[in-house]
Design a protein around this motif. Structure first.
Motif, short mmCIF file in Angstrom:
data_model
loop_
_atom_site.label_atom_id
_atom_site.label_comp_id
_atom_site.label_asym_id
_atom_site.label_seq_id
_atom_site.Cartn_x
_atom_site.Cartn_y
_atom_site.Cartn_z
N LEU A 100 0.82 -1.21 0.00
CA LEU A 100 0.00 0.00 0.00
C LEU A 100 0.85 1.26 0.00
N PHE A 101 2.14 1.12 0.33
CA PHE A 101 3.02 2.27 0.43
C PHE A 101 4.26 2.04 -0.43
N ALA A 102 4.99 3.13 -0.67
CA ALA A 102 6.21 3.03 -1.45
C ALA A 102 7.22 2.18 -0.71
N TYR A 103 7.94 1.38 -1.47
CA TYR A 103 8.99 0.54 -0.89
C TYR A 103 10.16 0.58 -1.85
N ASN A 104 11.22 1.27 -1.45
CA ASN A 104 12.33 1.46 -2.37
C ASN A 104 13.65 1.55 -1.61
N PRO A 105 14.07 0.48 -0.94
CA PRO A 105 15.38 0.50 -0.28
C PRO A 105 16.49 0.32 -1.30
N PRO A 106 17.73 0.65 -0.95
CA PRO A 106 18.83 0.31 -1.86
C PRO A 106 19.03 -1.19 -1.89
N ALA A 107 19.56 -1.72 -2.96
CA ALA A 107 19.86 -3.15 -3.04
C ALA A 107 20.83 -3.52 -1.92
N GLY A 108 20.48 -4.52 -1.16
CA GLY A 108 21.29 -4.92 -0.01
C GLY A 108 20.92 -4.20 1.27
N GLY A 109 20.00 -3.27 1.21
CA GLY A 109 19.63 -2.49 2.38
C GLY A 109 19.00 -3.30 3.49
N GLU A 110 18.27 -4.36 3.12
CA GLU A 110 17.64 -5.20 4.14
C GLU A 110 18.65 -6.13 4.81
N ASN A 111 19.85 -6.21 4.26
CA ASN A 111 20.90 -7.06 4.84
C ASN A 111 22.07 -6.21 5.32
N LEU A 112 21.76 -5.00 5.79
CA LEU A 112 22.78 -4.06 6.18
C LEU A 112 23.70 -4.64 7.25
N PHE A 113 23.15 -5.38 8.22
CA PHE A 113 23.95 -5.93 9.31
C PHE A 113 24.48 -7.33 8.99
N GLY A 114 24.08 -7.89 7.84
CA GLY A 114 24.42 -9.27 7.53
C GLY A 114 25.58 -9.46 6.59
N ILE A 115 26.31 -8.38 6.29
CA ILE A 115 27.43 -8.49 5.35
C ILE A 115 28.76 -8.28 6.05
N THR A 116 28.75 -8.24 7.39
CA THR A 116 29.95 -7.83 8.12
C THR A 116 30.84 -8.99 8.55
N GLY A 117 30.46 -10.24 8.26
CA GLY A 117 31.29 -11.37 8.66
C GLY A 117 30.90 -12.64 7.94
N PRO A 118 31.79 -13.63 7.87
CA PRO A 118 31.53 -14.84 7.09
C PRO A 118 30.40 -15.70 7.62
N SER A 119 30.21 -15.75 8.94
CA SER A 119 29.14 -16.60 9.47
C SER A 119 27.77 -16.08 9.06
N LEU A 120 27.63 -14.76 8.93
CA LEU A 120 26.35 -14.19 8.52
C LEU A 120 26.06 -14.48 7.05
N PHE A 121 27.10 -14.61 6.24
CA PHE A 121 26.90 -14.95 4.84
C PHE A 121 26.31 -16.36 4.68
N THR A 122 26.71 -17.28 5.55
CA THR A 122 26.45 -18.69 5.27
C THR A 122 25.53 -19.38 6.29
N THR A 123 24.93 -18.63 7.21
CA THR A 123 23.99 -19.25 8.15
C THR A 123 22.54 -18.89 7.81
N ALA A 124 22.32 -18.45 6.59
CA ALA A 124 20.98 -18.17 6.07
C ALA A 124 20.24 -17.12 6.88
N SER A 125 20.96 -16.09 7.33
CA SER A 125 20.35 -14.98 8.07
C SER A 125 19.38 -15.50 9.12
N SER A 126 19.83 -16.44 9.92
CA SER A 126 18.92 -17.27 10.69
C SER A 126 18.47 -16.68 12.03
N ALA A 127 17.17 -16.65 12.23
CA ALA A 127 16.59 -16.28 13.52
C ALA A 127 16.67 -17.43 14.50
N ALA A 128 17.03 -18.63 14.04
CA ALA A 128 17.15 -19.81 14.90
C ALA A 128 18.60 -20.17 15.17
N GLY A 129 19.53 -19.33 14.80
CA GLY A 129 20.93 -19.56 15.13
C GLY A 129 21.73 -20.30 14.09
#
Length: 353
Positions: A21-50
């Motif tokens: 219903l509203f505009a949605y226009n983040p930069p590419a990669g914006g939703e993963n801003l905190f997930g690009i800072t280390g190798p474990s975040l790349f390969t643990t599927a951005s997991s809420a379960a660890g």
């Protein structure tokens, strides 16, 4: 077959985006801003379960503030990611991101602090220069249930100036063994409750100025567990769904294989409906490898006094093709001081026999 898969993904994206219903226009990669800072975040599927195999270092709070709650050790962690763009209209070839964090267990719970930052100046992923701090307090409510709350503050510059101030909430439930799965977990979090970056002059996925990122009130849910286990080999999976700002759909899934509790091979794959719709996302999976070493410090009086005679050091690396011309290579270390207490206390009632 490829055409059918692509048609199905486009149809799913179009159906979901029709609900916006509203505009949605983040930069590419914006939703993963905190997930690009280390190798474990790349390969643990951005997991809420660890992650597939449970990992709860300081970096894991990017996706769920409850994850460190069961930790018994002081954990130090650091990661660095280098990014290279092979073809950029503005000749922006290099970028970077980093994180450094500490988790400390206390009698009240586990406190985790993390410093993060980065510079992504690319046309395909223009996140700007940013740096910030995240603090998380988590606690085990029972033997199976954990809860956590986190606070983030950040600053962005290079493409105008802006700030971030937000809170995160989360919980995780440990099912244990269920059917063919062992160590089965479910996690859920509500992230970015507050002000995110809203005034940055960066390029959004729709080819004009981005509105805000990461998405306010992002709901993330995930499940993970081990599906194969033998003496020297085990395998686990994770699957997550995120709904940023109730205007996007992101699916992450990953698999990890552990060899002799020494080497772990990891891979994860992400589908971002809005980025795919705008022809931004690359659907290649990420790949990673890590090695765990046991450190002995029996001759150090300081280490003995703190119960750190034996510690575990994990060294990791990962690779991900983020977008058509952007490749990322990440490396990191994690030091767990002391060993986990996995044996129940022995109680003696009537003396020795």
């Amino acid at each position: 077959m490829k055409k059918n898969v692509k048609f199905a993904l486009v149809l799913a994206s179009a159906s979901f985006c029709a609900l916006n219903l509203f505009a949605y226009n983040p930069p590419a990669g914006g939703e993963n801003l905190f997930g690009i800072t280390g190798p474990s975040l790349f390969t643990t599927a951005s997991s809420a379960a660890g992650g597939a195999f449970f990992e709860a270092g300081p970096s894991s709070v990017a996706f769920n503030p409850a994850l460190p709650a069961f930790e018994q050790q002081n954990i130090l962690e650091a990661g660095f990611t280098g990014l290279h763009c092979s073809d950029d209209p503005d000749d922006k070839s290099f970028g970077a991101a980093f994180s450094a964090g500490l988790s400390v267990p206390t009698k009240w719970g586990v406190g985790t602090g993390q410093l993060f930052g980065g510079n992504l100046p690319f046309y395909e992923s223009q996140l700007g220069k940013f740096a910030g701090l995240k603090y998380v307090a988590s606690r085990d409510v029972s033997e199976k249930l954990a809860a956590g709350i986190g606070f983030s503050a950040g600053y962005l510059w290079g493409y105008d100036k802006d700030f971030l101030a937000a809170a995160d909430l989360g919980f995780m439930y440990w099912f244990g063994t269920a059917g063919v799965f062992k160590d089965l977990r479910f996690g859920a979090s509500l992230l970015n409750l507050g002000k995110t970056f809203t005034d940055a002059e960066v390029l959004g996925i729709k080819g004009k100025k981005a509105d805000s990122y990461p998405g306010i009130g992002t709901l993330r849910t995930g499940i993970a567990g081990t599906f194969y286990e033998s003496e020297n080999l085990s395998a686990a999976f994770s699957a997550d769904i995120a709904v940023p700002a109730v205007q996007n759909f992101i699916f992450d899934t990953g698999i990890q294989v552990k060899v002799m509790d020494f080497m772990t091979l990891s891979s994860s794959w992400e589908y971002n409906a809005q980025e795919y719709k705008e022809d931004c996302e690359n659907l290649m999976p990420s790949f990673g490898i890590s090695f765990k070493f046991l450190l002995n410090s029996k001759d150090s009086s300081f280490m003995k006094e703190n119960g750190w005679q034996q510690s575990e050091l994990t060294v990791s690396s990962a690779y991900k093709k983020m977008y058509d011309h952007i490749n990322a290579v990440s490396g990191g270390v994690k030091l767990e001081l002391g060993l986990k207490d996995t044996e129940a206390p022995e109680i003696q009632l009537f003396g020795n026999e």
